[in-house]
Design a protein around this motif. Structure first.
Motif, short mmCIF file in Angstrom:
data_model
loop_
_atom_site.label_atom_id
_atom_site.label_comp_id
_atom_site.label_asym_id
_atom_site.label_seq_id
_atom_site.Cartn_x
_atom_site.Cartn_y
_atom_site.Cartn_z
N ALA A 64 0.78 -1.21 -0.14
CA ALA A 64 -0.29 0.18 0.38
C ALA A 64 0.92 1.35 0.45
CB ALA A 64 -1.12 0.29 1.26
N ALA A 65 1.61 0.99 0.95
CA ALA A 65 2.88 2.65 0.77
C ALA A 65 3.02 2.80 -0.29
CB ALA A 65 4.40 2.16 1.90
N LEU A 66 4.09 0.92 -1.50
CA LEU A 66 4.65 1.82 -2.81
C LEU A 66 3.39 2.34 -3.52
CD1 LEU A 66 6.34 -1.79 -2.55
CD2 LEU A 66 7.33 0.80 -2.20
N GLN A 67 1.81 1.60 -3.86
CA GLN A 67 0.98 2.20 -4.47
C GLN A 67 0.93 3.84 -3.93
OE1 GLN A 67 -1.54 -0.84 -3.61
NE2 GLN A 67 -1.18 -1.77 -5.51
N ALA A 68 0.91 3.84 -2.82
CA ALA A 68 0.80 5.21 -2.86
C ALA A 68 1.76 6.26 -3.28
CB ALA A 68 0.77 5.79 -1.10
N GLU A 69 2.93 5.89 -2.95
CA GLU A 69 4.48 6.47 -3.36
C GLU A 69 4.52 6.86 -5.06
OE1 GLU A 69 9.02 5.78 -3.31
OE2 GLU A 69 7.88 4.70 -2.08
N ALA B 147 1.36 6.35 -6.86
CA ALA B 147 0.44 7.43 -7.38
C ALA B 147 0.42 8.68 -7.16
CB ALA B 147 -0.80 7.52 -6.39
N ALA B 148 2.03 9.24 -6.05
CA ALA B 148 2.28 10.99 -6.09
C ALA B 148 3.12 10.86 -7.06
CB ALA B 148 2.58 10.57 -4.07
N LEU C 65 2.90 13.86 -9.88
CA LEU C 65 3.77 14.63 -9.75
C LEU C 65 4.81 14.49 -11.11
CD1 LEU C 65 6.12 16.46 -8.15
CD2 LEU C 65 6.97 14.96 -7.51
N LEU C 66 4.63 13.26 -11.90
CA LEU C 66 5.23 13.37 -13.41
C LEU C 66 4.42 13.78 -14.34
CD1 LEU C 66 7.42 12.03 -15.14
CD2 LEU C 66 5.92 10.06 -15.55
N ALA C 67 3.25 14.10 -14.14
CA ALA C 67 1.82 14.60 -14.82
C ALA C 67 1.93 16.01 -15.02
CB ALA C 67 0.49 14.05 -14.52
#
Length: 199
Positions: free
Chosen positions: A27-32, A34-35, A39-41
C-alpha cells in the motif's frame, strides 16, 4: 511441526486483524507510485506550457527579425529623410495626407529605406499579436509628416486587423494596388485614425 503450525496461524491472525506487513508495504509503494505519477503528470503539463511559451517567443522573435528585414504595413511608404531620387512630400489636411503616385512608386521600389522610418515592435496581448507599436519616429520624417507619434499602436489598415507578420506582409504586397490607406490604432489609450491617399 507444531511450531510451524503456530507460526502459520499467527500470520493468518495478523492478516485478519489488519497486521499485514507485506500489505502495508504494498500500500505504501502504491501510494508512493500514485504520488510520483501525479508529480510526473504535473511536470509534463509544465513542460507543455514551457514548450507553448517557447513557440510564442520564437514567433515573436521571428516577427521582430522579419520586421527589420522586410517592411510591414505599419511601416508606411516613406523614407526617413527625403531623397533626391524618390522624395516623399505628403500634403496633409484634416487627417488625410496625399502623396504623389510617382514618389510612392519610387519608395515601394526601394523597400530598404522602410526600416529607417521607425522601430516597429509587435504588440502582444495574451500571447497574440494585436498590432504594431511605432517608436523612434524622427521629427520631420514622412511618418511624422503623416501624423504618426512615438508609441502609436497601429491595429488595422483599411479595416483589416494587423494580427501578425503575415497580415502585415499581405498588406504590404497590396500597396501598389491601393490608392487609399486608412490606418486605425490607439494613441495613449485613445483611438486614432489617419488616411493616406496616393494620387
Amino acid at each position: 511441526m507444531a511450531r510451524r503450525r503456530t507460526g502459520a496461524w499467527s500470520f493468518v491472525g495478523l492478516m485478519l486483524l489488519g497486521c499485514d506487513p507485506v500489505g502495508r508495504e504494498r500500500a505504501a509503494l502504491q501510494a508512493e507510485l500514485a504520488a510520483t505519477s501525479a508529480l510526473l503528470a504535473e511536470h509534463r503539463a509544465q513542460i507543455e506550457a514551457l514548450k507553448a511559451d517557447l513557440v510564442k517567443q520564437q514567433v515573436a522573435l521571428q516577427v521582430c527579425q522579419e520586421g527589420s528585414k522586410r517592411p510591414s504595413a505599419p511601416e508606411l511608404p516613406a523614407p526617413a529623410a527625403p531623397r533626391e531620387d524618390s522624395p516623399l512630400t505628403p500634403v496633409c489636411n484634416a487627417g488625410v495626407c496625399v502623396v504623389k503616385r510617382a514618389e510612392f512608386d519610387a519608395f515601394v521600389a526601394a523597400p530598404e529605406t522602410a526600416p529607417r522610418l521607425a522601430r516597429v515592435i509587435p504588440a502582444m496581448r495574451d500571447g497574440k499579436t494585436v498590432g504594431f507599436n511605432l517608436y523612434s519616429i524622427r521629427a520631420g520624417s514622412p511618418l511624422a509628416l503623416f501624423g504618426f507619434k512615438n508609441g502609436d499602436l497601429v491595429r488595422s489598415v483599411n479595416g483589416e486587423p494587423i494580427d501578425g507578420i503575415d497580415a502585415a506582409l499581405r498588406l504590404y504586397s497590396r500597396m501598389r494596388l491601393l490608392d487609399r490607406w486608412t490606418i486605425a490604432g490607439t494613441r495613449k489609450g485613445e483611438p486614432f485614425e489617419l488616411t493616406i491617399a496616393v494620387e
